[in-house]
Design a protein around this motif. Structure first.
Motif, mmCIF file in Angstrom:
data_model
loop_
_atom_site.group_PDB
_atom_site.id
_atom_site.type_symbol
_atom_site.label_atom_id
_atom_site.label_comp_id
_atom_site.label_asym_id
_atom_site.label_seq_id
_atom_site.Cartn_x
_atom_site.Cartn_y
_atom_site.Cartn_z
ATOM 1 N N MET A 49 3.091 1.745 -2.207
ATOM 2 C CA MET A 49 4.112 2.785 -2.346
ATOM 3 C C MET A 49 4.752 3.130 -1.004
ATOM 4 N N ALA A 50 6.067 3.416 -1.062
ATOM 5 C CA ALA A 50 6.735 4.033 0.092
ATOM 6 C C ALA A 50 6.655 5.544 -0.083
ATOM 7 N N TYR A 56 6.978 0.109 -0.916
ATOM 8 C CA TYR A 56 7.171 0.240 0.541
ATOM 9 C C TYR A 56 7.782 -1.035 1.113
ATOM 10 N N GLY A 57 8.597 -0.820 2.127
ATOM 11 C CA GLY A 57 9.411 -1.905 2.666
ATOM 12 C C GLY A 57 8.619 -3.048 3.262
ATOM 13 N N GLY A 58 7.451 -2.761 3.782
ATOM 14 C CA GLY A 58 6.631 -3.813 4.368
ATOM 15 C C GLY A 58 6.178 -4.828 3.331
ATOM 16 N N LEU A 59 5.956 -4.378 2.111
ATOM 17 C CA LEU A 59 5.584 -5.323 1.055
ATOM 18 C C LEU A 59 6.763 -6.230 0.723
ATOM 19 N N ALA A 61 9.143 -7.090 2.690
ATOM 20 C CA ALA A 61 9.269 -8.048 3.790
ATOM 21 C C ALA A 61 8.177 -9.118 3.708
ATOM 22 N N SER A 62 6.967 -8.698 3.392
ATOM 23 C CA SER A 62 5.831 -9.629 3.376
ATOM 24 C C SER A 62 5.988 -10.707 2.309
ATOM 25 N N TYR A 101 17.721 -3.939 2.948
ATOM 26 C CA TYR A 101 17.240 -3.134 1.826
ATOM 27 C C TYR A 101 18.465 -2.469 1.188
#
Lengths: 157, 157
Positions: A49-50, A56-59, A61-62, A101
């Motif tokens: 979750m963000a 969340y943005g890191g996921l 990106a990942s 995003y």
């Protein structure tokens, strides 16, 4: 069940948190061809979750990152007319990652990745990805993937 | 113990996987000022692996991302001469993330983030980050952070 690109990674290169079939803590994304494009579906967990309701943005990106490097490896096999997984292995790492995003990504439904190969050279491949939830593109990614330097490759069993 | 930027997030915005103090599954990164720069130290887990000995790229992207949005919030308070954490809260999301992976990031030692604010406007802030391990810059990030749209902000308690 159909084997994904990642299922062909040699054992010594199969522990990546994002895409390694042998990383039990990891995301274990699975990528496949769909014609000339590559696809993956990821089912996020509640804790990805963000803020309430959104990924969340890191996921984002990942999974774009790992799906792209997997696609780069598969594309290299295809470009050389070799069977995926045949030795010596192709394995790519990320030289650069860019993510735009566009919309908040809803947390709950499956996340779909769909990628195109923009440029392919022997050691450098550029991949562009649309990330979709409920058919809406919420993020776009661009990865420059390069073949893993030889001195970093562990011995292949 | 000194409170980090993230420790001032309102409860309703404190569940991010990357930086939320209330996400028990998450990375819980903590960012601080060091003069005009912001810093964070992250201790990766063994499973945050790309391949043996090195950090996976998605983690690098994730911690750059969350450290940058936290820095953007802190920078907004500072620009307005307001105490960090005072209401209404500043909270930023990522419009775009770019990461250049310069060297493989060794897995084991602490990962250091050091960021500069390149541009600051009321609703848009650009942050550039060096990611270092053992004093070597292994990645560089650039984040365009924008204030979270009002309609996405949960009620602040």
């Amino acid at each position: 069940m159909k084997k994904s690109f990642q299922d062909y990674y040699p054992e010594t290169l199969s522990h990546c948190y994002g895409c390694g079939p042998n990383n039990t803590h990891g995301l274990q994304i699975k990528s496949y061809w769909d014609g000339d494009e590559s696809i993956a579906v990821f089912h996020p967990e509640k804790h990805h979750m963000a803020f309430p309701g959104f990924v969340y943005g890191g996921l984002v990106a990942s999974i774009i990152d790992c799906h792209s490097t997997g696609t780069a490896a598969a594309a290299s096999y295809r470009a050389e007319g070799r069977e995926i997984g045949s030795l010596p292995p192709f394995r790519f790492v990320t030289a650069s990652l860019h993510v735009d995003y566009l919309l908040p990504t809803p947390l709950g439904p499956p996340i779909n990745l769909r990628s195109q190969i923009i440029e392919i050279k022997k050691r450098k491949i550029i991949i562009e990805t649309n990330l979709l939830v409920n058919d809406a593109i919420t993020a776009k990614g661009r990865v420059v993937a390069v073949q893993i330097p030889d001195h970093l490759v562990p011995e292949t069993s």
